[in-house]
Design a protein around this motif. Structure first.
Motif, PDB file in Angstrom:
ATOM      1  N   HIS A   1       0.796  -0.783  -0.379  1.00 54.97           N
ATOM      2  CA  HIS A   1      -0.579   0.100   0.145  1.00 54.97           C
ATOM      3  C   HIS A   1       0.779   0.867   0.429  1.00 54.97           C
ATOM      4  O   HIS A   1       1.949   1.758   0.397  1.00 54.97           O
ATOM      5  CB  HIS A   1      -1.213  -0.082   1.062  1.00 54.97           C
ATOM      6  CG  HIS A   1      -0.108   0.366   2.606  1.00 54.97           C
ATOM      7  ND1 HIS A   1      -0.504   0.963   3.346  1.00 54.97           N
ATOM      8  CD2 HIS A   1      -0.193  -0.795   3.783  1.00 54.97           C
ATOM      9  CE1 HIS A   1       0.332   1.062   4.643  1.00 54.97           C
ATOM     10  NE2 HIS A   1       0.072  -0.365   4.676  1.00 54.97           N
TER      11      HIS A   1
ATOM     12  N   ASP B   1       6.581   1.613   6.259  1.00 56.81           N
ATOM     13  CA  ASP B   1       4.603   1.424   6.447  1.00 56.81           C
ATOM     14  C   ASP B   1       3.891   2.241   5.819  1.00 56.81           C
ATOM     15  O   ASP B   1       3.377   3.090   6.076  1.00 56.81           O
ATOM     16  CB  ASP B   1       3.913   1.553   8.027  1.00 56.81           C
ATOM     17  CG  ASP B   1       2.950   0.136   7.679  1.00 56.81           C
ATOM     18  OD1 ASP B   1       2.142   0.186   6.982  1.00 56.81           O
ATOM     19  OD2 ASP B   1       1.763   0.400   8.675  1.00 56.81           O
TER      20      ASP B   1
ATOM     21  N   GLU C   1      -5.387   1.904   2.617  1.00 53.36           N
ATOM     22  CA  GLU C   1      -4.586   0.416   3.918  1.00 53.36           C
ATOM     23  C   GLU C   1      -5.348   0.544   5.232  1.00 53.36           C
ATOM     24  O   GLU C   1      -5.792   0.243   5.918  1.00 53.36           O
ATOM     25  CB  GLU C   1      -3.693  -0.459   3.294  1.00 53.36           C
ATOM     26  CG  GLU C   1      -3.412  -1.662   4.358  1.00 53.36           C
ATOM     27  CD  GLU C   1      -2.488  -1.625   5.234  1.00 53.36           C
ATOM     28  OE1 GLU C   1      -2.759  -2.387   6.414  1.00 53.36           O
ATOM     29  OE2 GLU C   1      -2.536  -0.861   5.116  1.00 53.36           O
ATOM     30  N   GLU C   2      -4.104   2.192   5.353  1.00 59.12           N
ATOM     31  CA  GLU C   2      -4.400   2.498   6.762  1.00 59.12           C
ATOM     32  C   GLU C   2      -6.108   3.247   7.521  1.00 59.12           C
ATOM     33  O   GLU C   2      -5.972   2.702   8.308  1.00 59.12           O
ATOM     34  CB  GLU C   2      -3.494   3.840   7.076  1.00 59.12           C
ATOM     35  CG  GLU C   2      -1.443   3.057   6.570  1.00 59.12           C
ATOM     36  CD  GLU C   2      -1.621   2.431   8.236  1.00 59.12           C
ATOM     37  OE1 GLU C   2      -1.574   1.866   8.403  1.00 59.12           O
ATOM     38  OE2 GLU C   2       0.005   1.521   7.450  1.00 59.12           O
TER      39      GLU C   2
ATOM     40  N   GLU D   1       4.372  -5.548   3.587  1.00 63.92           N
ATOM     41  CA  GLU D   1       4.233  -4.362   4.498  1.00 63.92           C
ATOM     42  C   GLU D   1       4.870  -4.197   5.524  1.00 63.92           C
ATOM     43  O   GLU D   1       6.526  -4.941   5.487  1.00 63.92           O
ATOM     44  CB  GLU D   1       3.132  -5.497   5.260  1.00 63.92           C
ATOM     45  CG  GLU D   1       1.784  -4.802   4.779  1.00 63.92           C
ATOM     46  CD  GLU D   1       1.390  -2.896   5.464  1.00 63.92           C
ATOM     47  OE1 GLU D   1       2.560  -2.619   6.365  1.00 63.92           O
ATOM     48  OE2 GLU D   1       0.262  -3.184   4.891  1.00 63.92           O
ATOM     49  N   ALA D   2       5.270  -3.890   6.527  1.00 60.29           N
ATOM     50  CA  ALA D   2       5.484  -2.876   8.199  1.00 60.29           C
ATOM     51  C   ALA D   2       4.931  -2.865   8.819  1.00 60.29           C
ATOM     52  O   ALA D   2       3.915  -2.379   8.964  1.00 60.29           O
ATOM     53  CB  ALA D   2       6.899  -2.265   7.780  1.00 60.29           C
TER      54      ALA D   2
END
Ligand SMILES: [Zn+2]
Length: 760
Positions: free
Chosen positions: A123, A135, A168-169, A195-196
């Motif tokens: 994302h 992220d 995404e967030e 991702e992270a």
């Protein structure tokens, strides 16, 4: 060599092996420089993209986000690709969220184009609080550099689709829109997501789709891959989500990668380029590129397979086998324990008592250890809360102290058992753990390796030793190495990096350290020498010393930051205004002094309405209203009719300037059905059941959105509407204390919320 030196060397060897296993587990590949071969992945080249994307916060819909969108498109065009944007209203299926999303997609044609494809995704939106370098600018950049490297090499057989997902967030909206509406979702045959949850550490493969034996075997071919079926089994039971949760509806084979070290900077202001590890970016990239090539040149769709047991062992790489092997391997360990018991020298009686009591001792030791681990973990958390500083969760000192206390307990209890029962009591220890391993193999096969292999190797060493004393010494190092390399790296990653050390982390650590030291008790006995009580005493003393180092040094600091945010809330209907906030341990003083500074005279205070109280988490004080901060959205009733199922109310909700998201919440009344811009809000897959109907609309367009609610016939309803904007407005006559160094903004950062009600 004197026995004293043999003992000292064994102790040092064991310590060195533990340390080497941990450092191997945490290692990331060497960073490839900008002049690396064009067909290779280079983190240094990828960092150019990270710096461009993570210049500052770029939450979805913000001007900075649109700049990132333009950057992605121009970089993809520069690679000779034709990006297109899926610009739609996305409706979350895991969370009660909707919003405008702009997914960026490209397709790299293979030598037989148009068929099934490899889907790479990450994302490109970030949380409002920080620049989101880890992220997920790191994942986005890794995909750009991977696409470049793929273009530089010979064409793959299959197509590769890259999805740079949006929102995404804010609730996985981009992935939901892609999975549900985009035609290419039908073409995808395998999904790889990047991702992270932090800023450093190896890129772990932590989640898969169902039936993961095939993908785990492909992953085994990637050097340095780090993944275990333990994490995929645990993750399936956790309430955590990434874009892959939305992709799950496609039922495809999938792998999810994330680096998770440095969790204290996750979703904060300091998830920035300065704190991002290039090694993590390199690890993301080498795996993305190698797997894109492997799947791109392999058979698509992938063969259907059952789930696998898989784990990594230092110096061995990934070990992969079908879950159906878990129980036979556990049974083999039990057989190995019994062979020496049954094949005793002629004339010697079968001694059952030491085995049974040895097993009871082993179980008691681990129960005591669990109690101690839980107690220390919980005690450290409350100690630091009362101190108002420090996060014990990520302290290596505390983890080492708990592990050493557990070793001391096991040493002490097995020494006592040996005195009473003789050395055969060790067969009981092995038997107890072999039975645990069998139970785990039955209940959670993915976690079985952590028990089965150490028990099997220790039992093998014991069987060889018991049956031919001369060969016994040769297999002991093999067993020791097996126990340490299987348990230690996974235990460290699981407790020290993934879970963190609280009461639960303390229990997990205690069980694993307890098992490892019980299985290694013959070696520990050898290291202790003649005085069987001095060993446990000196281990306990070391543990106490390590614990003291932690108690003195674990503090909130610029290096080990904490988090806190403020929210200014106004009620557009009553004119009341409040300052509220949330602080993690170590930021409490800052929050309290901020609220003190803003608080107004008691005569003018207005109590916060219950509906608003539900939206806020921390303490709140009444403050002077700032007229400029009233950003209430406008609501127009477009239609209000009786329909077959009840009453249909159609509203157009328009944001005022600067609104980042609009929260809708039924204060009174129920909702049978809802649509947003004509799209049904499907609640069947929600993570949490809603006590009252609610929906958040993120990044609303200036023209607003159309909300259609079906409510029971002849009912009335009160809909609460809250508009969120980034940053605090200036509070007249108030100077808030500056955010101290070491207290970071997190998630939404400081926000202004304006609340209003609509009755219909
Ligand atoms: Zn993310």
């Amino acid at each position: 060599m004197s026995s004293v030196w043999a003992r000292r060397l064994s102790a040092m060897g064991l310590g060195a092996l533990c340390a080497a296993s941990i450092s191997w587990a945490l290692r990331t590949p060497a960073v490839a420089g900008a002049n690396a071969s064009a067909t290779e992945f280079s983190a240094e080249r990828a960092m150019r993209h990270v710096r461009a994307i993570a210049k500052g916060p770029h939450p979805t819909g913000s001007p900075a986000h649109l700049e990132v969108l333009a950057y992605l498109q121009s970089e993809l065009r520069a690679l000779g690709l034709t990006p297109h944007v899926q610009d739609v209203i996305g409706i979350g299926t895991r969370f009660a969220v909707a919003g405008r999303v702009r997914n960026v997609l490209v397709r790299l044609p293979g030598s037989s184009p148009g068929g099934r494809a490899v889907l790479l995704m990450s994302h490109y939106d970030g949380v409002p609080a920080g620049p989101a370098a880890g992220d997920a600018a790191a994942g986005t950049a890794a995909l750009l550099e991977t696409l470049r490297a793929l273009r530089a090499g010979p064409a793959l057989v299959n197509d590769v689709i890259a999805l740079f997902s949006d929102s995404e967030e804010t609730g996985l909206l981009g992935a939901a829109a892609f999975a549900k509406e985009h035609p290419w979702a039908r073409d995808a045959a395998v999904v790889l997501n990047f991702e992270a949850r932090g800023v450093n550490g190896p890129s772990l493969m932590f989640e898969t789709g169902a039936g993961n034996l095939d993908v785990a075997r492909v992953l085994r071919g990637v050097p340095g891959a780090r993944g275990t079926s333990l994490s995929t089994a645990v993750y399936r039971r956790l309430p955590n989500d990434t874009d892959l949760s939305e992709m799950a509806v496609l039922g495809l084979p999938a792998m999810n990668f994330a680096f998770i070290g440095g969790e204290d900077r996750y979703h904060t202001t300091e998830d920035d380029v300065a704190h991002l590890s290039m090694g993590s970016v390199q690890h993301h990239g080498v795996q993305a590129l190698a797997l894109a090539r492997a799947f791109g040149n392999g058979a698509l769709p992938r063969p259907a397979t059952p789930d696998a047991v898989f784990f990594f062992a230092p110096f061995f790489g990934l070990v992969v086998y079908p879950e159906s092997w878990a129980i036979p391997i556990a049974l083999l360990a039990i057989v190995l324990v019994f062979v020496p018991i049954m094949r005793r020298p002629a004339g010697e009686p079968l001694r059952v008592r030491p085995v049974v009591f040895g097993a009871i001792e082993a179980v008691s030791a681990v129960l005591v250890a669990v109690f101690v681990g839980y107690g220390i973990g919980a005690g450290l958390t409350s100690f630091h809360v009362s101190l108002g500083s420090g996060a014990p969760r990520w302290s290596g000192w505390y983890a080492a102290a708990i592990a050493l206390f557990v070793v001391a307990i096991v040493q002490f209890m097995s020494a006592a058992a040996r005195r009473w029962l003789g050395s055969t009591s060790y067969a009981g220890t092995l038997l107890a753990w072999a039975l645990v391993s069998l139970a785990v193999a039955y209940a959670i096969p993915g976690a079985s390796f952590l028990f089965t292999w150490p028990v099997l190797l220790a039992a093998l060493a014991w069987a060889v030793h018991a049956m031919s004393r001369s060969a016994g010494h040769a297999v002991v190092p093999v067993a020791v190495a097996g126990v340490v390399v299987v348990i230690v790296p996974t235990a460290w990653l699981m407790v020290g990096v993934a879970l963190g050390l609280d009461a639960v982390g303390g229990v997990v650590l205690a069980v694993l350290a307890g098992m490892a030291s019980a299985l290694l008790s013959p070696l520990l006995t050898f290291i202790e020498g003649k005085n069987q009580w001095r060993g446990p005493a000196s281990t306990a003393a070391t543990a106490a010393a390590v614990l003291c180092v932690g108690l003195v040094t674990v503090r909130t600091s610029v290096e080990r930051p904490t988090t806190g945010v403020l929210a200014y809330v106004t009620d557009a209907d009553s004119g009341g205004a409040w300052l509220t906030g949330y602080a993690s341990n170590g930021a409490g003083d800052w929050l309290a002094s901020s609220l003190r500074a803003a608080r107004i005279d008691s005569a003018m205070r207005v109590p916060m309405p219950v509906a608003i109280r539900r939206l806020t988490r921390g303490p709140a004080v009444s403050v002077r209203p700032t007229p400029t901060a009233r950003r209430a959205p406008s609501v127009t009733v477009l239609k209000d009719t009786v329909v077959e199922r009840g009453r249909l109310v159609v509203l157009r909700i328009k944001p005022s300037a600067d609104t980042w998201s609009i929260g809708l919440q039924m204060d009174t009344g129920t909702v049978i059905d809802a649509t947003v811009n004509g799209k049904t809000v499907d609640r069947s897959r929600y993570r949490r059941t809603q006590a009252r109907w609610a929906l958040e609309f993120v990044a609303p367009p200036d023209t607003g959105f159309v909300l259609a609610l079906t409510t029971p016939a002849f009912s009335t309803a009160v809909l609460g509407i809250s508009a969120r904007a980034s940053g605090l407005p200036p509070l007249p006559g108030v100077t808030l204390p500056p955010r101290p160094a070491g207290v970071l903004a997190i998630q939404s950062g400081d926000i202004a919320v304006t609340y209003r009600r609509v009755r219909f």
